[in-house]
Design an enzyme around this catalytic site. Structure first.
Site, PDB file in Angstrom:
ATOM      1  N   SER A 144       0.851  -1.200   0.000  1.00 42.32           N
ATOM      2  CA  SER A 144       0.000   0.000   0.000  1.00 42.32           C
ATOM      3  C   SER A 144       0.880   1.241   0.000  1.00 42.32           C
ATOM      4  CB  SER A 144      -0.872   0.002   1.258  1.00 42.32           C
ATOM      5  OG  SER A 144      -1.522   1.253   1.418  1.00 42.32           O
ATOM      6  N   TYR A 157      -1.302  -0.300  10.664  1.00 45.38           N
ATOM      7  CA  TYR A 157      -1.590  -0.618   9.254  1.00 45.38           C
ATOM      8  C   TYR A 157      -0.429  -0.142   8.378  1.00 45.38           C
ATOM      9  CZ  TYR A 157      -3.719  -0.998   4.682  1.00 45.38           C
ATOM     10  OH  TYR A 157      -3.958  -1.327   3.355  1.00 45.38           O
TER      11      TYR A 157
HETATM   12  P1  NDP Z   1     -11.703  -5.956   0.885  1.00 47.34           P
HETATM   13  O1  NDP Z   1     -12.081  -5.736   2.310  1.00 47.34           O
HETATM   14  O2  NDP Z   1     -12.746  -5.786  -0.154  1.00 47.34           O
HETATM   15  O3  NDP Z   1     -11.034  -7.409   0.708  1.00 47.34           O
HETATM   16  C1  NDP Z   1     -10.189  -7.948   1.685  1.00 47.34           C
HETATM   17  C2  NDP Z   1     -10.049  -9.443   1.466  1.00 47.34           C
HETATM   18  O4  NDP Z   1      -9.154  -9.958   2.469  1.00 47.34           O
HETATM   19  C3  NDP Z   1     -11.376 -10.173   1.609  1.00 47.34           C
HETATM   20  O5  NDP Z   1     -11.482 -11.159   0.606  1.00 47.34           O
HETATM   21  C4  NDP Z   1     -11.252 -10.838   2.974  1.00 47.34           C
HETATM   22  O6  NDP Z   1     -11.955 -12.077   3.003  1.00 47.34           O
HETATM   23  C5  NDP Z   1      -9.751 -11.100   3.074  1.00 47.34           C
HETATM   24  N1  NDP Z   1      -9.341 -11.231   4.467  1.00 47.34           N
HETATM   25  C6  NDP Z   1      -9.310 -10.270   5.425  1.00 47.34           C
HETATM   26  N2  NDP Z   1      -8.972 -10.815   6.598  1.00 47.34           N
HETATM   27  C7  NDP Z   1      -8.792 -12.154   6.385  1.00 47.34           C
HETATM   28  C8  NDP Z   1      -8.465 -13.263   7.206  1.00 47.34           C
HETATM   29  N3  NDP Z   1      -8.231 -13.114   8.526  1.00 47.34           N
HETATM   30  N4  NDP Z   1      -8.380 -14.486   6.644  1.00 47.34           N
HETATM   31  C9  NDP Z   1      -8.609 -14.656   5.331  1.00 47.34           C
HETATM   32  N5  NDP Z   1      -8.926 -13.658   4.481  1.00 47.34           N
HETATM   33  C10 NDP Z   1      -9.026 -12.423   5.023  1.00 47.34           C
HETATM   34  O7  NDP Z   1     -10.498  -4.949   0.623  1.00 47.34           O
HETATM   35  P2  NDP Z   1      -9.524  -4.719  -0.630  1.00 47.34           P
HETATM   36  O8  NDP Z   1      -9.865  -5.569  -1.768  1.00 47.34           O
HETATM   37  O9  NDP Z   1      -9.447  -3.270  -0.808  1.00 47.34           O
HETATM   38  O10 NDP Z   1      -8.152  -5.171   0.043  1.00 47.34           O
HETATM   39  C11 NDP Z   1      -7.300  -6.147  -0.494  1.00 47.34           C
HETATM   40  C12 NDP Z   1      -5.873  -5.827  -0.077  1.00 47.34           C
HETATM   41  O11 NDP Z   1      -5.504  -4.569  -0.626  1.00 47.34           O
HETATM   42  C13 NDP Z   1      -5.658  -5.704   1.426  1.00 47.34           C
HETATM   43  O12 NDP Z   1      -4.411  -6.284   1.745  1.00 47.34           O
HETATM   44  C14 NDP Z   1      -5.600  -4.188   1.658  1.00 47.34           C
HETATM   45  O13 NDP Z   1      -4.836  -3.847   2.773  1.00 47.34           O
HETATM   46  C15 NDP Z   1      -4.933  -3.766   0.376  1.00 47.34           C
HETATM   47  N6  NDP Z   1      -5.113  -2.370  -0.008  1.00 47.34           N
HETATM   48  C16 NDP Z   1      -6.361  -1.832  -0.155  1.00 47.34           C
HETATM   49  C17 NDP Z   1      -6.507  -0.512  -0.547  1.00 47.34           C
HETATM   50  C18 NDP Z   1      -7.833   0.151  -0.668  1.00 47.34           C
HETATM   51  O14 NDP Z   1      -7.890   1.394  -0.586  1.00 47.34           O
HETATM   52  N7  NDP Z   1      -8.919  -0.578  -0.892  1.00 47.34           N
HETATM   53  C19 NDP Z   1      -5.343   0.290  -0.891  1.00 47.34           C
HETATM   54  C20 NDP Z   1      -4.081  -0.358  -0.698  1.00 47.34           C
HETATM   55  C21 NDP Z   1      -3.992  -1.649  -0.302  1.00 47.34           C
HETATM   56  P3  NDP Z   1     -12.957 -12.545   4.173  1.00 47.34           P
HETATM   57  O15 NDP Z   1     -13.533 -11.321   4.811  1.00 47.34           O
HETATM   58  O16 NDP Z   1     -13.955 -13.407   3.472  1.00 47.34           O
HETATM   59  O17 NDP Z   1     -12.074 -13.325   5.081  1.00 47.34           O
HETATM   60  C1  8X3 Z   2      -5.131   1.577   1.832  1.00 46.43           C
HETATM   61  C2  8X3 Z   2      -4.808   2.916   1.278  1.00 46.43           C
HETATM   62  O1  8X3 Z   2      -4.596   5.382   1.788  1.00 46.43           O
HETATM   63  O2  8X3 Z   2      -6.310   4.125   3.000  1.00 46.43           O
HETATM   64  O3  8X3 Z   2      -3.986   0.806   1.957  1.00 46.43           O
HETATM   65  O4  8X3 Z   2      -3.994   3.800   3.559  1.00 46.43           O
HETATM   66  S1  8X3 Z   2      -4.917   4.093   2.470  1.00 46.43           S
END
Ligand code: NDP
Ligand code: 8X3
Length: 258
Positions: A144, A157
């Site tokens: 991120s 985070y």
């Molecule tokens: P979502 O919340 O839509 O997806 C997150 C996914 O992670 C879900 O499929 C969830 O599945 C899974 N997950 C979370 N905790 C667990 C766990 N304990 N065990 C297994 N699976 C888990 O968010 P995003 O698609 O946005 O996020 C995906 C990745 O991208 C993350 O690592 C996030 O930090 C990163 N990210 C997101 C950004 C954003 O702004 N959206 C920006 C930068 C990075 P379930 O709940 O079914 O377990």
């Molecule tokens: C998620 C992006 O800007 O919310 O990783 O930290 S931000």
């Protein structure tokens, strides 16, 4: 020799129940009908829904990535026709809260560390031997911008994503000569379930994060992930930082001690 038409055939995506993970599974399945997917996440019904919706074989692993023994076992026990993973997308992860560190519960910190760091490390360690044996693989870690730029309320985070970004570079050093690529993808704000999870179900608060700005969606990120994974094997992107055009930097701040 270049392989301009390269694409991975057995793709494991952690956190495929929503957001980036789900969108990427859908895009691979629609563009590469000869691929197979391994999809993980805690929500069994979402995984089953994905499995039904896609026209390629999908092996689902419904588990909490914090259960490190279960993660290792589920990879060791993969059916033979899913064993030769050539692309791992370490995507499962979350942020919890945006209060100052000193005001937030330690349970939230532990959940972020266990998911974003320990789950990713153990998954990678379990998948790598096959890639090394096959002399073919690509690990894409979802870091991120939070790992590159600190912001108030980001604390654990930000720290966990700094780990992901830098671990990816270090891993690449250890994999020299193995034909296993490593890429850190470092997105800024993208509208998924991310903020709903961060604000513990408060949808109004989550919506405000993106309100009035031109949004990035999971589709933007999935296109980037598929592009990265389909470059020829001699081409490695070490890291790629992606932000909405409407998001940028806010500089340093000064305050007098009160
Ligand atoms: P979502 O919340 O839509 O997806 C997150 C996914 O992670 C879900 O499929 C969830 O599945 C899974 N997950 C979370 N905790 C667990 C766990 N304990 N065990 C297994 N699976 C888990 O968010 P995003 O698609 O946005 O996020 C995906 C990745 O991208 C993350 O690592 C996030 O930090 C990163 N990210 C997101 C950004 C954003 O702004 N959206 C920006 C930068 C990075 P379930 O709940 O079914 O377990
Ligand atoms: C998620 C992006 O800007 O919310 O990783 O930290 S931000």
């Amino acid at each position: 020799m270049t392989h301009m038409n390269y694409h991975p055939k057995i793709i494991m995506i952690t956190g495929a129940t929503s957001g980036f993970g789900r969108a990427t599974a859908e895009l691979f399945a629609s563009q590469y009908p000869d691929c197979k997917l391994i999809a993980t996440g805690r929500r069994t019904e979402k995984l089953e829904e994905l499995q039904k919706a896609l026209s390629v074989p999908v092996h689902i692993i419904a588990q909490d990535i914090r259960d490190l023994e279960a993660v290792k076992k589920s990879i060791d026990d993969l059916p033979d026709d899913f064993k030769n993973i050539d692309l791992l997308i370490n995507n499962a992860g979350l942020a919890l809260g945006s209060e100052p560190f000193q005001n937030q519960a330690t349970e939230d910190f532990m959940q972020m560390i266990d998911t974003n760091i320990k789950g990713l490390v153990v998954t990678t360690h379990a998948v790598l031997p096959t890639m090394i044996k096959n002399k073919n693989g690509h690990i894409i870690n979802i870091g991120s911008i939070a790992g590159n730029y600190a912001y108030p309320g980001g604390h654990v985070y930000c720290g966990s994503k700094a780990f992901v970004n830098h671990f990816s570079l270090a891993l690449r050093a250890d994999l020299k000569g193995k034909n296993v690529r490593v890429t850190a993808v470092e997105p800024g704000a993208v509208e998924t379930e991310f903020s709903i999870v961060r604000f513990k179900g408060d949808k109004d608060k989550a919506d405000k994060v993106y309100d009035g700005y031109r949004k990035l969606t999971a589709e933007h990120i999935s296109k980037t992930l598929v592009w990265l994974a389909t470059q020829p094997p001699e081409f490695n992107v070490n890291s790629i930082e992606i932000m909405p055009t409407d998001q940028s930097f806010n500089g340093f701040s000064f305050d007098k001690v009160s």
